[in-house]
Scaffold this motif. Structure first.
Motif, PDB file in Angstrom:
ATOM      1  N   PHE A   1      -0.855  -6.192  -3.293  1.00  0.00           N
ATOM      2  CA  PHE A   1      -1.894  -5.878  -2.202  1.00  0.00           C
ATOM      3  C   PHE A   1      -3.019  -6.947  -2.254  1.00  0.00           C
ATOM      4  O   PHE A   1      -3.355  -7.465  -1.334  1.00  0.00           O
ATOM      5  CB  PHE A   1      -2.404  -4.480  -2.337  1.00  0.00           C
TER       6      PHE A   1
ATOM      7  N   ALA B   1       0.655   3.781  -2.899  1.00  0.00           N
ATOM      8  CA  ALA B   1      -0.137   5.044  -2.628  1.00  0.00           C
ATOM      9  C   ALA B   1       0.843   6.515  -2.558  1.00  0.00           C
ATOM     10  O   ALA B   1       0.297   7.391  -2.577  1.00  0.00           O
ATOM     11  CB  ALA B   1      -0.475   5.021  -1.221  1.00  0.00           C
TER      12      ALA B   1
ATOM     13  N   ILE C   1       0.805  -1.376  -0.026  1.00  0.00           N
ATOM     14  CA  ILE C   1      -0.047  -0.073   0.040  1.00  0.00           C
ATOM     15  C   ILE C   1       0.694   1.218   0.105  1.00  0.00           C
ATOM     16  O   ILE C   1       0.508   2.145  -0.762  1.00  0.00           O
ATOM     17  CB  ILE C   1      -0.857   0.110   1.207  1.00  0.00           C
TER      18      ILE C   1
END
Length: 212
Positions: free
Chosen positions: A88, A17, A13
């Motif tokens: 993920f 991100a 993540i």
């Protein structure tokens, strides 16, 4: 066994991100008799820099010319994000299997072997995507360097360099994911039949059978 997919999930993540949704601004100033005029060139993920123009004044009379940043670095950036998103999703799936279907996972050797192959494949993908995005980020920094852009305008001065701390962090997280996934291969390997624990040696007693 259960902690590894959680750590990999979190780092995956962090990897995508920190690059997804990024926007940056390169600052220039045009020297005019009545003061400096600011010029801002915006760019964002996926780093198709020529998509959005910025106004570069050729003079100080208020007119301007649309100019574009040069370069398309979307392939390496999107590949990196794609690997992060699929990693993920795979971590989420393995975590569900480990917690809810552990007995089924270990019932045959097929589950650990498939898990090992996919984990090794993701480790390789993290290596390739992190290296490609690291090179792409270097090119983005060069293409948006205000000290290079002022060469297009004789009356311009270089301003503030765009903040790219998030992008630097994404490359670091990419290589950290490589280490995590490659290291996790060993622990999964021990669950497979390829890792055979040697049987303890049997003791043989010599001599004939005892008499009556």
């Amino acid at each position: 066994m259960f902690l590894a997919p959680v750590i990999k999930l979190v780092f995956s993540i962090f990897a995508f991100a920190t690059i997804g949704g990024y926007t940056g601004t390169t600052h220039l100033t045009v020297s005019c008799p009545d003061g400096d005029q600011p010029v801002e060139a915006f760019f964002a993920y996926p780093f198709r820099l020529a998509m959005k123009p910025y106004c570069l004044p050729p003079s100080c009379n208020g007119s301007c010319t649309e100019t574009y940043l040069q370069g398309d670095f979307s392939s390496s950036a999107q590949f990196f994000v794609c690997v992060g998103v699929f990693a993920f999703l795979y971590c989420t799936a393995t975590l569900i299997v480990y917690l809810g279907y552990r007995s089924v996972y270990l019932q045959t050797s097929r589950g650990p072997v498939i898990d090992l192959l996919l984990t090794a494949a993701f480790a390789f993908l993290w290596l390739v995507s992190s290296s490609a995005w690291g090179k792409g980020l270097t090119d983005v920094k060069y293409a948006t360097d205000p000290n290079r852009l002022v060469q297009l305008c004789t009356s311009c001065k270089a301003g503030e360099f765009p903040s790219m701390g998030r992008l630097n962090a994404s490359v670091i997280f990419g290589f950290l994911n490589l280490i995590l996934w490659a290291g996790n291969c060993w622990f999964i390997y021990k669950e497979t039949p390829f890792h055979k624990v040697p049987a303890p040696p049997t003791t043989m007693q010599e001599g004939g059978a005892p008499g009556p």
